[in-house]
Motif scaffolding. Structure first.
Motif, mmCIF file in Angstrom:
data_model
loop_
_atom_site.group_PDB
_atom_site.id
_atom_site.type_symbol
_atom_site.label_atom_id
_atom_site.label_comp_id
_atom_site.label_asym_id
_atom_site.label_seq_id
_atom_site.Cartn_x
_atom_site.Cartn_y
_atom_site.Cartn_z
ATOM 1 N N CYS A 33 0.851 -1.188 0.000
ATOM 2 C CA CYS A 33 0.000 0.000 0.000
ATOM 3 C C CYS A 33 0.885 1.236 0.000
ATOM 4 O O CYS A 33 2.110 1.135 0.097
ATOM 5 C CB CYS A 33 -0.950 0.007 1.192
ATOM 6 S SG CYS A 33 -0.126 0.145 2.796
ATOM 7 N N THR A 46 -3.575 4.159 0.395
ATOM 8 C CA THR A 46 -4.157 3.792 -0.890
ATOM 9 C C THR A 46 -3.591 2.438 -1.298
ATOM 10 O O THR A 46 -2.456 2.088 -0.963
ATOM 11 C CB THR A 46 -3.871 4.835 -1.986
ATOM 12 O OG1 THR A 46 -2.465 5.023 -2.116
ATOM 13 C CG2 THR A 46 -4.537 6.163 -1.668
ATOM 14 N N LEU A 47 -4.416 1.682 -2.021
ATOM 15 C CA LEU A 47 -4.045 0.357 -2.484
ATOM 16 C C LEU A 47 -4.924 0.008 -3.677
ATOM 17 O O LEU A 47 -5.933 0.690 -3.918
ATOM 18 C CB LEU A 47 -4.170 -0.672 -1.364
ATOM 19 C CG LEU A 47 -5.492 -0.805 -0.624
ATOM 20 C CD1 LEU A 47 -5.494 -2.107 0.163
ATOM 21 C CD2 LEU A 47 -5.698 0.337 0.340
#
Length: 91
Positions: A33, A46-47
């Protein structure tokens, strides 16, 4: 005239761009991530997909040598918000 926006965060966040890993309980799995912002009490990650991220996990931010035990507090399609439960420094 409108009221000023009320900030919901308990601590100010700092914008960052750091690679990190989400480590599932018992080391069952690991997801890459990116830490997008961080404060003393939490972060936004975020991923590629937030599907399957457990409610509790360890966040490893290798460049900082830090591990945070985290609790998921917000889930979006490609981002999550987490609260830090505890922090361990790894040197």
């Amino acid at each position: 005239m409108g009221q000023p926006e009320i900030k919901r965060r308990s601590a100010p966040r700092k914008r960052v761009l750091k690679a990190a890993k989400i480590i599932f309980p018992n080391g069952a799995s690991v997801m890459d991530c990116t830490v997008r912002n961080v404060s003393d009490v939490g972060a936004k990650l975020t991923l590629p997909s937030a599907i399957g991220v457990p409610e509790a996990f360890t966040l490893l931010i290798e460049p900082d040598g830090v591990q945070h035990a985290c609790r998921l507090i917000r889930r979006e399609s490609e981002a999550i918000g987490v609260q830090f439960i505890s922090t361990t420094l790894n040197f």
